[in-house]
Scaffold this active site. Structure first.
Site, PDB file in Angstrom:
ATOM      1  N   GLU A 271       4.020   4.534  -1.874  1.00 55.00           N
ATOM      2  CA  GLU A 271       4.972   3.798  -2.704  1.00 55.00           C
ATOM      3  C   GLU A 271       6.064   4.726  -3.251  1.00 55.00           C
ATOM      4  O   GLU A 271       7.190   4.298  -3.510  1.00 55.00           O
ATOM      5  CB  GLU A 271       4.225   3.095  -3.851  1.00 55.00           C
ATOM      6  CG  GLU A 271       4.853   1.782  -4.256  1.00 55.00           C
ATOM      7  CD  GLU A 271       3.950   0.936  -5.156  1.00 55.00           C
ATOM      8  OE1 GLU A 271       3.577   1.427  -6.240  1.00 55.00           O
ATOM      9  OE2 GLU A 271       3.636  -0.201  -4.786  1.00 55.00           O
ATOM     10  N   HIS A 292     -16.911  10.127  13.348  1.00 51.62           N
ATOM     11  CA  HIS A 292     -17.464   9.184  14.329  1.00 51.62           C
ATOM     12  C   HIS A 292     -16.596   7.934  14.453  1.00 51.62           C
ATOM     13  O   HIS A 292     -17.063   6.907  14.924  1.00 51.62           O
ATOM     14  CB  HIS A 292     -18.892   8.801  13.935  1.00 51.62           C
ATOM     15  CG  HIS A 292     -19.835   9.953  13.958  1.00 51.62           C
ATOM     16  ND1 HIS A 292     -20.694  10.208  15.002  1.00 51.62           N
ATOM     17  CD2 HIS A 292     -20.026  10.970  13.072  1.00 51.62           C
ATOM     18  CE1 HIS A 292     -21.388  11.292  14.763  1.00 51.62           C
ATOM     19  NE2 HIS A 292     -21.007  11.790  13.584  1.00 51.62           N
ATOM     20  N   LYS A 403       7.395 -10.769  -4.143  1.00 50.17           N
ATOM     21  CA  LYS A 403       6.997 -11.322  -5.454  1.00 50.17           C
ATOM     22  C   LYS A 403       7.783 -12.595  -5.749  1.00 50.17           C
ATOM     23  O   LYS A 403       7.226 -13.586  -6.234  1.00 50.17           O
ATOM     24  CB  LYS A 403       7.248 -10.297  -6.567  1.00 50.17           C
ATOM     25  CG  LYS A 403       6.208  -9.202  -6.646  1.00 50.17           C
ATOM     26  CD  LYS A 403       6.448  -8.332  -7.889  1.00 50.17           C
ATOM     27  CE  LYS A 403       5.554  -7.099  -7.873  1.00 50.17           C
ATOM     28  NZ  LYS A 403       5.872  -6.166  -8.957  1.00 50.17           N
TER      29      LYS A 403
END
Lengths: 430, 430
Positions: A271, A292, A403
Site C-alpha cells: 500500500e 514444499h 469504496k
C-alpha cells in the site's frame, strides 16, 4: 536486527547489485535520510510515524484497557492497518487472553466466531480512525447486537480507538466509553507502535514498554548510510533489486509465530509503494512449510523475484527422539530447532546456487523487544524505499474508487462508480 | 463452477486477450485436451490425477478411519501436498472434530500445540508417500513421544498414509497400524481427492462421496474447447495473460472459509508451472480484507498482475442492525452478505476501471459437492496451463538441492550441497 545482503550482490545473484552501485545507492540513502529527518522534525504526515517511539504514551494505553482486565478474550474490530499490527503482536507472543480480529465481513465466519466466544467475558476494541469504515462499523453493530441478545452490557465491555471526531467518537461520548486517540500523521499501516497496535497487546499482558524500547533502539540505528543502518539497507536493496527486475518480494520468516508479521509487512509494502505504476509485489511465505510449495517456482521460475528471510537466532527447542526407522536415524538425537535452522540455511544456499537474490534478516528472539525493533525497522525500510522510488509513501488513493462503488451499491448515495459495476463485460463459461 | 473471463479481454484490460486470440488459443486447448486424454487413458504419471474421481475408493477410506471415530481431534502430520488439500477441506467445512496440521518444524509452535490438545482423544494421521520426509518423520517422532509421556498408546491412535514400501509402511506393518495407500501416479499437490486429502475429512464427518461427486461432474465438463470447459478456460486464460505480461496471479476468494484454498492453489500453481524459467507467481489474497492491504498495489502498481476472484453465490447471512450513527444509516437494514457481495463487485469493477485483468470464478456454495468441483477444476486448469507452457507439470526437481543440503548439515550423509552452505557470501549490516 541484522541484515545480510551478501546474496543480493551481482557476484551471487541475477538480478544482483554490483558493489560499486552500492556506493552510488549509499549517497542517495544519505539524501533520503535527510529528507526523512526533515519530515519527522516538521511532523509531516506519514513521517510522523517514525516519531512514535517518542510520542506514544504507553501509560495512557494501559490505563484505557485497565477496566477490561480479567477478560478471557478480546474482539478487535478493525480492518487493514487497524488490525494487522495488533494481530502481528498477538500471533507472535503467547498469552492466556485470546485476541480475535474481525477484519472481514463474511457473515458465516462472523456468526461461527461469535457463537464460539463467551461474550460475557470478552472485551471489544473498535478501531477506525474515520469512524466510517463500512466493514468495521457493520461488524461492530453485529457484535453489539450479539452481546445484547446474550444479556451482556456491551457499553461496559467496549472501548474505541478513533480520531478526534466522527461517529465512533460521538458514540464513545454518548455511552461514556473509554477511548484512545489514533495519532495524527500516522497512516493505519504505520500505526502498530501507537494506540492502534498496542492496546490489545497491553490487555493480553504483553510488555508494551519493551516493544517501544525495541523500536527506540531501531530508531537510533537510523543513519545517513546504508552500511550502518539495517533498516535503510533493507529498503534500499529491495528497491535496487526491484528496478533491476525483481518485481516480486517473497517475505519468508522461519517461524510460525511470524506468519502474521508477513501479512503486516505485505500491507505496509504494497500500500505504501504500489502507485504511479511502481511498487514491488510482496508475497507472504513461511519457512520451512513453503519449501514444499513455493520453492520450486522461486528457484526454477522466472528471475523476477527476491526472497527475504527472517531468521530467529534463539528459540526454545524440542529434541527429536531416537528412532530405529531405517534412513532416519540421522534425525534422532537432533532437534526440531536444528532441523528448521538447517532447512533455512539449505534453502538460502539453494536460492544462491540458482542465482536468485535473497536477503537475510536476523533477530535474536521472538519477544516484545525484538518485535518492536523489527517492526520499526521495517517501517523505516518502507519509508526509505518510498523516497528512492520518489512516490508519496503515505497515501492510498487507488482504493477510493471501490469504496464509492460499494457505497453506491448499498444505497449510501449516488456514485458514478456504482453505475460502472452494472456495465461489467461478461464472458461466461459454464 | 462458472468462469467469467470478460474482464480478461483486451477491450477491458492491459494486458488483455483479443477475442481473435481466444480462437487461436482454443485450437491449442483442443490439442492439449487430446494429449491429456491420452495421458489419462495410459495412466501416465501425473495425468492419472485427473482419474481420481473414478479410482478413489471412498469406502476403504471410511473403513480405515472407522477405528478412530469419537476422537475429539485429529493431528495430521504431513507437509506440502500431504497437508494442503486436507487442510483446505477442513478450513472450508464446519466440524465438531478439530483438525490440526503439523506442516512445519518450528519447535515452539509444536510444543504449544501439543500442550493445547488432549492427546488421549486425538487421532494421528501420518502422511508421506516416501516415508522419508524429514519434517514429517521428525514431527511424528515428537508426537509419538508426547503421547507416550502422557500414557497414551500411540499405536492405538495412529494411522499412516504412505506408499507401497518404505519406513512408514514398515512401521505400520510392525505395529499393525491401519494404513492407506497413496495412489500411484498422483503427485502430492494433485492428491486432495485421494486417500491423502479425504481421510481426515471423513473422520471430521464430511461427506467425502459428495466431494468426489462434485469432482466427477467437473471431470465430465472437460472438453476440447475452452468455450465449454470452465477449468480449461481458466488455465488457458491465466497462461495467455502471463505470457502477455501478467506474471503475478492473485487468488482472492471472497470467503474466509476459502483462505486455505488459496494456499492449496498457490502450491498447485507454483510447483507445477514454476520451471524452465517459466511460471506465473501465485499470490494468496483474501476478500474483502485485502482491499485494505493489496488493492492499492493491484490497481495502481505495475501492470504485471491478474486477479482471480472466487465468489460464492449463496451463503448464510447476518443482518446488520439499524443504527442512528450519522452517515452509516445506509448500512442498517442491509446484511453482511450484501456488504461483502457489494465489495466484491466494486473491487472487480475497480480493477476493470484501472485496466487490470481479472477473472471471476463462481461457485454455488461452500459445501462438499462444490468444493470437490472447484478443486478438480483447478487441478485440470493447472494441467491445461502446463500443456500450454510445454513444461513437465508433475515434477519438482528444483527442491532437491535444498533437501540434500539440509540432510548433509544434519549429518545424514556427504553432500556437496551442504558444503556450499558454509561458503555463503556474507555482507552484514548491523
Amino acid at each position: 536486527m541484522r541484515v545480510d545482503i551478501g546474496n543480493a550482490l551481482d557476484e551471487v545473484a541475477t538480478p544482483g547489485i554490483p558493489e560499486d552501485a552500492l556506493d552510488r545507492l549509499d549517497s542517495r540513502v544519505a539524501d533520503a535520510h535527510e529528507r526523512i529527518a526533515e519530515g519527522r522534525a516538521a511532523h509531516e504526515h506519514g513521517y510522523e510515524s517514525l516519531n512514535l517511539p517518542e510520542t506514544v504514551d504507553t501509560g495512557a494505553i494501559r490505563e484505557a484497557v485497565e477496566p477490561f482486565q480479567g477478560s478471557e478474550s478480546i474482539i478487535n474490530v478493525g480492518i487493514g492497518g487497524s488490525a494487522l499490527g495488533s494481530a502481528t503482536l498477538s500471533s507472535a507472543l503467547e498469552s492466556d487472553v485470546d485476541a480475535y480480529y474481525l477484519d472481514n465481513v463474511d457473515p458465516e465466519w462472523i456468526e461461527r466466531l461469535l457463537e464460539e466466544i463467551d461474550l460475557s467475558s470478552t472485551a471489544v476494541n473498535v478501531v477506525s480512525r474515520s469512524g466510517t469504515t463500512a466493514e468495521t462499523l457493520s461488524n461492530f453493530l453485529v457484535v453489539q447486537q450479539a452481546m445484547e441478545d446474550e444479556g451482556v452490557d456491551w457499553a461496559e465491555r467496549t472501548w474505541v480507538t478513533t480520531g478526534e471526531s466522527g461517529n465512533l467518537r460521538d458514540l464513545a461520548d454518548k455511552h461514556d466509553l473509554p477511548s484512545l486517540k489514533v495519532p495524527d500523521g500516522v497512516p493505519g499501516r504505520f500505526s502498530v507502535l501507537s494506540t492502534v497496535g498496542l492496546a490489545s497487546a497491553a490487555l493480553q499482558g504483553h510488555d508494551i514498554d519493551a516493544i517501544v524500547e525495541g523500536a527506540r533502539d531501531a530508531e537510533r540505528s537510523l543513519s545517513g548510510s546504508l552500511y550502518d543502518s539495517p533498516a535503510y539497507a533493507y529498503g534500499a536493496i529491495a528497491h535496487a533489486l526491484d528496478i533491476r527486475g525483481a518485481g516480486v518480494n517473497a517475505m519468508m520468516p522461519y517461524s510460525e509465530s511470524l506468519e502474521t508479521f508477513a501479512e503486516w509487512y505485505a500491507q505496509l509494502w504494497a500500500e505504501s509503494l504500489g502507485k504511479d505504476g511502481l511498487g514491488q509485489t510482496p508475497v507472504r511465505a513461511l519457512g520451512a512449510t513453503d519449501q514444499h510449495s513455493q520453492l520450486q517456482l522461486y528457484r526454477a521460475g522466472p528471475h523476477d523475484k527476491m526472497v527475504t528471510f527472517v531468521q530467529v537466532a534463539d528459540r526454545d527447542d524440542v529434541a527429536i527422539p531416537e528412532t530405529d526407522l531405517e534412513g532416519l536415524s540421522y534425525l534422532g538425537g537432533s532437534s526440531l530447532g536444528e532441523l528448521i535452522d538447517a532447512e533455512f540455511e539449505a534453502t538460502e544456499a539453494s536460492l544462491a546456487a540458482a542465482d536468485v537474490p535473497n536477503v537475510r534478516i536476523e533477530i535474536d528472539r521472538v519477544d516484545e523487544y525484538n518485535l518492536g525493533n523489527l517492526l520499526y525497522n521495517m517501517k523505516a525500510a518502507t519509508v526509505m524505499a518510498g523516497e528512492l522510488y520518489g512516490i508519496d509513501t503515505y497515501v492510498q488513493p487507488a482504493v477510493e474508487w471501490g469504496k464509492k462503488a460499494a457505497r453506491g451499491l448499498l444505497g449510501g448515495g449516488d456514485f458514478e462508480e456504482a453505475d460502472a459495476v452494472a456495465e461489467k463485460n461478461v464472458f461466461e463459461i459454464e
